[in-house]
Design a protein around this motif. Structure first.
Motif, PDB file in Angstrom:
ATOM      1  N   UNK A  53     -11.997   1.681  -2.175  1.00  0.00           N
ATOM      2  CA  UNK A  53     -10.804   1.198  -2.194  1.00  0.00           C
ATOM      3  C   UNK A  53     -10.621  -0.015  -2.933  1.00  0.00           C
ATOM      4  N   UNK A  54      -9.582   0.054  -3.832  1.00  0.00           N
ATOM      5  CA  UNK A  54      -9.382  -1.209  -4.675  1.00  0.00           C
ATOM      6  C   UNK A  54      -8.328  -2.020  -4.002  1.00  0.00           C
ATOM      7  N   UNK A  55      -7.491  -1.648  -3.326  1.00  0.00           N
ATOM      8  CA  UNK A  55      -6.193  -2.363  -2.994  1.00  0.00           C
ATOM      9  C   UNK A  55      -5.386  -1.571  -2.138  1.00  0.00           C
ATOM     10  N   UNK A  56      -4.850  -2.287  -1.003  1.00  0.00           N
ATOM     11  CA  UNK A  56      -3.891  -1.883   0.137  1.00  0.00           C
ATOM     12  C   UNK A  56      -2.669  -2.498  -0.224  1.00  0.00           C
ATOM     13  N   UNK A  57      -1.526  -1.725  -0.605  1.00  0.00           N
ATOM     14  CA  UNK A  57      -0.161  -2.444  -0.875  1.00  0.00           C
ATOM     15  C   UNK A  57       0.638  -2.128   0.265  1.00  0.00           C
ATOM     16  N   UNK A  58       1.110  -3.626   0.818  1.00  0.00           N
ATOM     17  CA  UNK A  58       1.955  -3.502   1.936  1.00  0.00           C
ATOM     18  C   UNK A  58       3.354  -4.001   1.610  1.00  0.00           C
ATOM     19  N   UNK A  59       4.254  -3.675   2.231  1.00  0.00           N
ATOM     20  CA  UNK A  59       5.739  -4.368   1.881  1.00  0.00           C
ATOM     21  C   UNK A  59       6.907  -3.191   2.550  1.00  0.00           C
ATOM     22  N   UNK A  60       6.601  -2.026   2.469  1.00  0.00           N
ATOM     23  CA  UNK A  60       7.428  -1.131   2.996  1.00  0.00           C
ATOM     24  C   UNK A  60       7.543  -1.337   4.713  1.00  0.00           C
ATOM     25  N   UNK A  61       8.811  -1.106   4.929  1.00  0.00           N
ATOM     26  CA  UNK A  61       9.091  -1.145   6.728  1.00  0.00           C
ATOM     27  C   UNK A  61       8.765   0.101   7.355  1.00  0.00           C
ATOM     28  N   UNK A  62       8.781   1.037   6.419  1.00  0.00           N
ATOM     29  CA  UNK A  62       8.737   2.492   7.291  1.00  0.00           C
ATOM     30  C   UNK A  62       7.826   3.213   6.509  1.00  0.00           C
ATOM     31  N   UNK A  63       7.770   4.546   6.632  1.00  0.00           N
ATOM     32  CA  UNK A  63       6.799   5.645   6.145  1.00  0.00           C
ATOM     33  C   UNK A  63       7.050   5.593   4.375  1.00  0.00           C
TER      34      UNK A  63
END
Length: 703
Positions: A497-507
């Protein structure tokens, strides 16, 4: 059912649609501000009440209404309460872009009361969690810290100090088991929080540090102290005040654990002790400092997403030949080009483990994703991939009136890939190797040698179902997105796993890789399009919400234009640089499920719930063709590499091949007995993969 909003009503919850409350006689507000329908009182306090409600303007999505209605007015405490209530609205507005902070939906006055409407977080507080179960394990505590410290870093970067972090103000979100930080009513800006305020005591006894309780001063390290005290409570099951000796001036939590016959890693103990030191100067100063020390500790087994035994030098592609296919205009044995892959020279066959026991799932209806489990992985097949395809009877057929078959052959079933335990929602071909990646609502990604039918690896990383996958042109990077509101970037060669991108509020419903391989576009049920810089793992830009829930996104030109579609039945063409809409395509009468752009970027195809595929001229926005024939909603569409043909898949279980010039059906394949969710076309254009709710992927080859 409407709930009474009179703050003095003794029994406000009623199963009634009457105009007045049967308890107090006050008029019932069917909708606040014409959109928020209060259904149930769920909390009350000295300054007001909290209600569960539905938002009519957002497809009746759940929300929480906080009503400010203090028992006394005009006093100093009342004015302070008004200030705190307004302050919470301001903070939520500033911080609501983070997926682990509730989003502010509205703040207004109506009928002389103040109302704050925010996103509803379904789940249990950590206070409820610790009251209902045993104390946290070391692994659970570390995971909590790794999930919450980035949230603290985020709010501190925005100049905000929470000042009341306790187990009661952290909710374990039910859908993805992520902790969500709530109750910003006492949060302060740095400039205000560090100022001496005589007589002010903000915070909760036992969790607030001494500088906050004595003088009202607070720093980022004050929040770190409160999070540390919260961790001590969760680890021991005892409240912080019972774990501290005022006579000795030190914490006794480690002695408490020893009396229980429990110990934790000395490094983790040192981190917790540094978080909860009395003196501000001796404490961690930033959340980033804590996270850095935490990540230096030895890894606990099972905490890293990916597949097992992906040791240095191992590569998924070892021993795989490039695709060898024959098709129209191609000689037999055509070899696709390859590119060099990391560590390919030193690679060895991946070590593998048996497939985990299949989990039974529902036959029909979209299954509810299981609760998040510890991240695990398996590598199910140890046998080397063979080049001999599995034989299968052709099942291609032509529907009456579907038009003549293409001269010289047709599409035949050559492979059925089984192993997923729920709906298969997506699939993508590696353009450089005979690799197919599929994603499912069973929360896994599966990597196949599509020539032999061998399952090479199963990747467990998403907490909820996988919605889309994409592979870069070099065949080295895999990107996936899912119902857990995250995007994950993987090294396809070794599964790391290179990265986990978080920012969206839903699916996150769909993703699209730019031509450079460094820019990623994502679409979400939160109504936004986001652009990500993959090399840095950062959010580059958010395109404004216009259409409500989005279902699909695709690049219309080389990293310059995007097309998107969703629940408002329209398609929008975006200028990426200006974040402006260039054109709006109107014609569908129901949800747009997927869009695809032709290889020459001249045409766009859209698949819709209205049972049609529509072809558009991207330059002019003109509707060129409406392709009709499917008997249920069309879920997916893709162009073949020549741009002259396209393939669509539907809830009716069929694949249909179309001529993009005149809109005629060339061939109909009775592909699946259940709805078909995704089609993918291999780079040569002679193999099509179809993914279905019947838990299979089928491979179709031109003969």
């Amino acid at each position: 059912m409407i709930c009474c909003l009179n703050p003095h009503c003794a029994q406000p919850n009623h199963a009634t649609l009457a105009e007045v409350c049967p308890t107090c006689g006050n008029p019932l507000e069917a909708r606040l501000r014409g959109r928020y329908r209060p259904l149930k009182l769920i909390g009350r306090g000295g300054f007001g009440r909290t209600y569960f409600a539905l938002d009519a303007d957002r497809l009746n999505s759940r929300c929480v209404i906080k009503q400010f209605a203090p028992q006394t007015q005009g006093t100093k405490s009342f004015l302070k309460a008004v200030q705190l209530f307004e302050q919470e609205a301001v903070r939520l507005h500033e911080l609501g872009e983070h997926p682990q902070i509730p989003t502010l939906l509205a703040y207004f006055e109506q009928n002389k009361y103040l109302y704050l409407v925010q996103q509803m977080i379904q789940g249990r507080t950590l206070h409820q969690e610790i009251a209902a179960q045993a104390a946290y394990s070391e692994g659970s505590l570390r995971q909590l810290l790794e999930d919450l410290l980035p949230v603290l870093h985020f709010i501190h970067e925005h100049g905000v100090i929470h000042r009341d972090i306790t187990p009661s103000n952290i909710i374990r979100r039910k859908v993805d088991q992520k902790p969500v930080l709530i109750d910003f009513g006492v949060a302060k800006q740095f400039s205000e929080a560090i100022r001496y305020e005589p007589g002010t005591r903000i915070g909760t006894e036992g969790y607030a540090p001494i500088e906050q309780l004595r003088s009202g001063q607070a720093y980022p390290s004050s929040d770190i102290y409160s999070l540390g005290a919260t961790c001590l409570h969760l680890l021991t099951g005892c409240k912080p005040e019972d774990l501290y000796s005022p006579q000795e001036g030190r914490w006794l939590w480690q002695e408490y654990l020893q009396n229980q016959g429990r110990t934790i890693l000395p490094g983790l103990a040192a981190v917790l002790n540094c978080m909860t030191r009395d003196l501000v100067s001796e404490r961690y100063q930033t959340a980033r400092d804590v996270l850095d020390d935490l990540q230096r500790l030895p890894k606990l087994e099972g905490t890293v997403p990916g597949w097992v035994s992906s040791q240095s030098g191992q590569n998924l592609f070892t021993g795989l030949d490039s695709p060898r296919l024959s098709g129209p205009g191609q000689g037999a044995g055509l070899t696709m080009p390859t590119t060099s892959l990391p560590n390919a020279a030193e690679s060895a066959e991946p070590t593998s483990k048996p497939v985990s026991k299949p989990i039974s799932g529902p036959v029909s209806g979209r299954p509810v994703s299981r609760p998040a489990q510890p991240v695990v992985a398996s590598a199910p097949s140890s046998k080397p991939p063979s080049s001999k395809p599995v034989s299968s009877k052709p099942v291609s057929s032509r529907a009456p009136g579907s038009g003549a078959a293409i001269a010289g052959g047709g599409w035949q079933l050559v492979q059925t890939l089984t192993g997923h335990q729920s709906w298969v929602t997506t699939a993508a071909f590696n353009p450089q190797q005979p690799i197919l990646v599929s994603g499912s609502l069973d929360d896994t990604l599966r990597v196949w040698n599509w020539q032999s039918g061998d399952l090479l690896h199963s990747i467990k990383g998403h907490a909820r179902g996988v919605n889309d996958v994409a592979i870069d042109r070099r065949g080295q990077m895999l990107v996936s997105c899912g119902d857990d509101a995250t995007i994950k970037v993987w090294n396809l060669g070794d599964g790391t796993l290179r990265n986990t991108l978080k920012g969206h509020m839903r699916d996150v419903t769909a993703i699209a890789l730019g031509s450079s391989g460094n820019l990623l576009a994502s679409a979400s049920e939160d109504g936004t399009l986001k652009l990500w810089n993959l090399s840095q793992g950062t959010l580059h830009k958010t395109l404004p919400s216009l259409a409500g829930m989005l279902k699909t996104v695709a690049w219309a030109s080389a990293d310059q234009q995007l097309v998107s579609g969703g629940l408002d039945n329209t398609i929008r063409l975006w200028n990426v640089q200006t974040a402006a809409v260039i054109k709006t395509f109107i014609g569908h009468t129901n949800t747009v499920n997927q869009v695809a752009v032709s290889p020459d970027a001249r045409l766009m195809a859209s698949a819709s719930k209205d049972r049609t595929v529509r072809l558009w001229d991207l330059a002019t926005g003109a509707l060129l063709q409406t392709l009709q024939g499917h008997t249920q909603e069309v879920n997916t569409v893709a162009f073949l590499p020549d741009g002259k043909r396209l393939v669509s898949g539907s809830g009716d279980g069929t694949l249909r091949l179309w001529n993009s010039s005149n809109g005629t059906i060339q061939e109909t394949l009775s592909a699946h007995i259940n709805p078909l969710h995704r089609v993918a076309v291999e780079a040569s254009g002679t193999v099509i993969a179809s993914a279905s709710a019947d838990k299979t992927i089928k491979l179709w080859q031109w003969r």
